[in-house]
Design a protein around this motif. Sequence first.
Motif, mmCIF file in Angstrom:
data_model
loop_
_atom_site.group_PDB
_atom_site.id
_atom_site.type_symbol
_atom_site.label_atom_id
_atom_site.label_comp_id
_atom_site.label_asym_id
_atom_site.label_seq_id
_atom_site.Cartn_x
_atom_site.Cartn_y
_atom_site.Cartn_z
ATOM 1 N N ARG A 39 -2.594 9.770 0.338
ATOM 2 C CA ARG A 39 -2.034 8.556 0.308
ATOM 3 C C ARG A 39 -0.576 8.390 0.853
ATOM 4 N N LYS A 51 -9.898 3.341 6.638
ATOM 5 C CA LYS A 51 -10.185 1.977 6.293
ATOM 6 C C LYS A 51 -10.251 1.580 4.635
ATOM 7 N N LYS A 52 -10.113 0.591 4.230
ATOM 8 C CA LYS A 52 -9.845 -0.056 2.924
ATOM 9 C C LYS A 52 -10.609 -1.059 2.473
ATOM 10 N N ASN A 53 -11.362 -0.939 1.498
ATOM 11 C CA ASN A 53 -12.468 -1.983 0.840
ATOM 12 C C ASN A 53 -11.443 -3.066 0.204
ATOM 13 N N GLY A 56 -9.293 -1.686 -2.503
ATOM 14 C CA GLY A 56 -8.277 -1.010 -2.062
ATOM 15 C C GLY A 56 -8.653 0.495 -1.869
ATOM 16 N N ASP A 57 -9.957 0.810 -2.115
ATOM 17 C CA ASP A 57 -10.565 2.293 -1.827
ATOM 18 C C ASP A 57 -10.114 2.705 -0.347
ATOM 19 N N ARG A 58 -9.823 3.847 -0.395
ATOM 20 C CA ARG A 58 -9.805 4.499 1.254
ATOM 21 C C ARG A 58 -10.991 5.187 1.523
#
Length: 122
Positions: A39, A51-53, A56-58
């Motif tokens: 991060r 990409k983040k959902n 906020g997960d990468r």
Amino acid sequence: MDAEVDLISIPPDEELYKKQYYSISIVAKWFRVNNSLLRFWENEFKILKPKKNKKGDRFFRPEDVKNLQIIYYLLRQKKLTISGAIKHLKAHKENTEVNLQIIHSLNNFKSFLLELKTNTEK
């Protein structure tokens, strides 16, 4: 330096490009670093764009993993500072990619030769 090269365990390109995205925890395991370091590197290096959902997960694309390899190489193997690595990437990204590919090819060849030597000594 050879010991550090062996520390990372990224799958070969054929396998890496089978999936579109990899979670940060999987990528962190490949590089044997903490999720927080990935991060941090994302914030420092503009070439990383996972990409983040909505949560906020990468999720890292194979291209991001390749860019992480370059960053890892510059920071951990060439021992550059973050600002030095950023400057190096701006000026020499293509050369660094080629050098990294050559290093991986030579390491694969070295492993092959060592395995061959071991098998012929038996």
